[in-house]
Every structure is written in C-alpha cells, then in structure tokens.
Design a protein around this motif. Sequence first.
Motif, PDB file in Angstrom:
ATOM      1  N   LEU A  43      22.169  39.474  40.436  1.00  0.00           N
ATOM      2  CA  LEU A  43      22.324  38.627  41.615  1.00  0.00           C
ATOM      3  C   LEU A  43      23.303  37.495  41.338  1.00  0.00           C
ATOM      4  O   LEU A  43      24.158  37.175  42.161  1.00  0.00           O
ATOM      5  N   LEU A  44      23.199  36.897  40.156  1.00  0.00           N
ATOM      6  CA  LEU A  44      24.069  35.783  39.799  1.00  0.00           C
ATOM      7  C   LEU A  44      25.530  36.200  39.780  1.00  0.00           C
ATOM      8  O   LEU A  44      26.398  35.504  40.307  1.00  0.00           O
ATOM      9  N   SER A  45      25.814  37.362  39.179  1.00  0.00           N
ATOM     10  CA  SER A  45      27.208  37.791  39.056  1.00  0.00           C
ATOM     11  C   SER A  45      27.854  37.981  40.417  1.00  0.00           C
ATOM     12  O   SER A  45      29.048  37.722  40.593  1.00  0.00           O
ATOM     13  N   ALA A  46      27.066  38.424  41.377  1.00  0.00           N
ATOM     14  CA  ALA A  46      27.612  38.606  42.725  1.00  0.00           C
ATOM     15  C   ALA A  46      28.064  37.283  43.324  1.00  0.00           C
ATOM     16  O   ALA A  46      29.067  37.216  44.038  1.00  0.00           O
ATOM     17  N   HIS A  47      27.343  36.219  43.012  1.00  0.00           N
ATOM     18  CA  HIS A  47      27.693  34.909  43.558  1.00  0.00           C
ATOM     19  C   HIS A  47      28.771  34.217  42.743  1.00  0.00           C
ATOM     20  O   HIS A  47      29.425  33.306  43.228  1.00  0.00           O
ATOM     21  N   GLN A  48      28.956  34.652  41.504  1.00  0.00           N
ATOM     22  CA  GLN A  48      29.972  34.024  40.668  1.00  0.00           C
ATOM     23  C   GLN A  48      31.380  34.383  41.112  1.00  0.00           C
ATOM     24  O   GLN A  48      32.279  33.549  41.109  1.00  0.00           O
ATOM     25  N   ILE A  49      31.597  35.644  41.450  1.00  0.00           N
ATOM     26  CA  ILE A  49      32.951  36.127  41.715  1.00  0.00           C
ATOM     27  C   ILE A  49      33.252  36.052  43.206  1.00  0.00           C
ATOM     28  O   ILE A  49      32.492  36.558  44.031  1.00  0.00           O
ATOM     29  N   GLN A  50      34.362  35.424  43.544  1.00  0.00           N
ATOM     30  CA  GLN A  50      34.753  35.364  44.942  1.00  0.00           C
ATOM     31  C   GLN A  50      36.272  35.445  45.070  1.00  0.00           C
ATOM     32  O   GLN A  50      37.011  35.112  44.149  1.00  0.00           O
ATOM     33  N   ILE A  51      36.713  35.940  46.214  1.00  0.00           N
ATOM     34  CA  ILE A  51      38.133  35.897  46.552  1.00  0.00           C
ATOM     35  C   ILE A  51      38.451  34.458  46.924  1.00  0.00           C
ATOM     36  O   ILE A  51      37.773  33.862  47.764  1.00  0.00           O
ATOM     37  N   CYS A  52      39.455  33.882  46.297  1.00  0.00           N
ATOM     38  CA  CYS A  52      39.753  32.472  46.560  1.00  0.00           C
ATOM     39  C   CYS A  52      41.112  32.252  47.220  1.00  0.00           C
ATOM     40  O   CYS A  52      41.389  31.146  47.695  1.00  0.00           O
ATOM     41  N   HIS A  53      41.952  33.292  47.261  1.00  0.00           N
ATOM     42  CA  HIS A  53      43.269  33.086  47.872  1.00  0.00           C
ATOM     43  C   HIS A  53      43.951  34.428  48.106  1.00  0.00           C
ATOM     44  O   HIS A  53      43.861  35.330  47.275  1.00  0.00           O
ATOM     45  N   VAL A  54      44.605  34.548  49.251  1.00  0.00           N
ATOM     46  CA  VAL A  54      45.496  35.677  49.529  1.00  0.00           C
ATOM     47  C   VAL A  54      46.838  35.093  49.949  1.00  0.00           C
ATOM     48  O   VAL A  54      46.911  34.340  50.919  1.00  0.00           O
ATOM     49  N   ASN A  55      47.881  35.412  49.202  1.00  0.00           N
ATOM     50  CA  ASN A  55      49.221  34.941  49.524  1.00  0.00           C
ATOM     51  C   ASN A  55      50.006  36.112  50.109  1.00  0.00           C
ATOM     52  O   ASN A  55      50.467  36.990  49.372  1.00  0.00           O
ATOM     53  N   TYR A  56      50.125  36.124  51.445  1.00  0.00           N
ATOM     54  CA  TYR A  56      50.784  37.249  52.106  1.00  0.00           C
ATOM     55  C   TYR A  56      52.306  37.154  52.019  1.00  0.00           C
ATOM     56  O   TYR A  56      53.000  38.141  52.270  1.00  0.00           O
ATOM     57  N   ARG A  57      52.814  35.997  51.660  1.00  0.00           N
ATOM     58  CA  ARG A  57      54.269  35.853  51.515  1.00  0.00           C
ATOM     59  C   ARG A  57      54.743  36.396  50.166  1.00  0.00           C
ATOM     60  O   ARG A  57      55.728  37.130  50.093  1.00  0.00           O
TER      61      ARG A  57
END
Length: 272
Positions: A64-78
């Motif tokens: 459960l913890l690992s799921a909350h640790q990792i997140q998408i933080c940025h998408v640079n479409y340029r």
Amino acid sequence: MDAISKMSLIELSRHFAYLQNSELCWQRLEHLILQQCKENFVQARQSAQEVDAMSVWWQTCFELLSAHQIQICHVNYREEYIELFNRGPAIVDLHGWKLCAGDQGQSLVFPRRTLMHPQEKLTITTSEHDSTLNFASARPIWNNRGDSATLLDASWAEICCWKYGVAAHCEVAISQVHYDRAQHDEYVEIANLGSAWVDLSGWSVVGDKSQQFEFPTGAVLRPQGMVRVYTSLCHTQTGGFSFNSKQALWMREGGEACLLDYQSRLVSKFSW
C-alpha cells in the motif's frame, strides 16, 4: 495483492483526508489490509516458505505504501518527456509496472531493476535517443492540446493518473465564488472532481470586470482536492494563490467567473 483489492485501498486512501473522522473509513481500511494479510500468509505457507505473521503484515502494508510513494509529477509536452517522483521513505522496484501515454496506445513496461530511491525523480522520454528509459517513438506522443498519462503497477492496478489541457476539462470545475467580503476575503474555489492529478500551469481565472489570475508553472490540483484564488489574501492551506488586489473583484449583485486552460479554452463557468 490483486488489482481490485489494491485499487480499493488506493481509492480509499485518496479520500482518507476528507473521511478521517469516519469510523466506517477506518473499518474499511483495516478490513482490506487484514484480508490481504491473511491471503498472503496462506500463500506463503502453501509454498513451504518460512514465514511469520509480522513479516506478512509489513509486506502487505508496504504494498500500500509503495503505491502512494510513486506519482507522476510532470508531463512536458513541448520537450516530450514525463517525470515520476518517489515521495516516500522506501526504495521501490518498478519492474513490471506500466506507463500509458495518451489515447493512442503508447506504453512502456519498466524493465528489471528499475529502482526508485526516496525523493528521486525518474525521467522517461519519447525518443530512444534521449534516455535509457523511453517510449522508443520517432514521433511526438504528447498532444499539445491536452493529454493524459497513467501509471499501473505490476498487477496493473492504477497507481496514478495525470491530465493536462482538454483531457482535464471534465475533471475540474469552479465550485463556488465567495463574493461577500464582509466575511473574510473574496475567493474563487476550483475543485477536482476526478481521480487524476491536474496540471494547472498557465490556466487562468477571469471575471466579467476584466480581472484575471494566471496559475504559475508547476501549479497542480490533486485528486478530489481544491484550490482557492483569493482577492487580496494568500492562504497556503488552499494553494497560496491570490489576485493581490486591494479592491473587491466579485460583486454581490451578480457576476460571472470563468476558468480557462493554458490555450484560453473554457473549462468551467460559474454565474450568480
């Protein structure tokens, strides 16, 4: 942990901050973890592994913890790249995890020993010439008008979703305009009604009196979260956004506030 159970835990935990006084929330969380602990313990014994209940408990909690640790933080479409961030205290192995980009079927399955250390960022590019981790695409995959990215774990349970531009329009709305300045300060409240992180960079709040506020680069709206844009004050608890105006901007007699994305497309309108 099977995908359905894990997604139930993740979804419950996303709303936990808003349900922390609910006894039902605690009971549901305890039930899901305990149920999975028992299943893991039985599987370990059937495979003749030497195991104890405490080890199984910690392993289940870590899932459960690992799921909350990792997140998408940025998408640079340029510049065509996406970043993941490990915000937790443990090393997480992304082997078998899957990153889905947009609606054209682009995806990347992480290879063995893709380890993310605490507070580490991981960059995945579009072209195979730009980095080791990439989508191996010769063409751009991120839509300039808006797109989404979804991160799945090895059991293909959804861990995190990120949206920007037109892909995020259905997730976000102006939930209220507090125009009575006699009660503290005026503000426009913007709510995320969905389960994805929304990039607000370059989005703006505009009114019928030519007032306009533009969100800075890096401004995000968390799933089921909200931010407020105040007229003169600045409250970090609700995002820290303000028009920095000494004059009232929203009339008690009536008015209109609009939320526009970074290409000035209408996202939401609130009238009173």
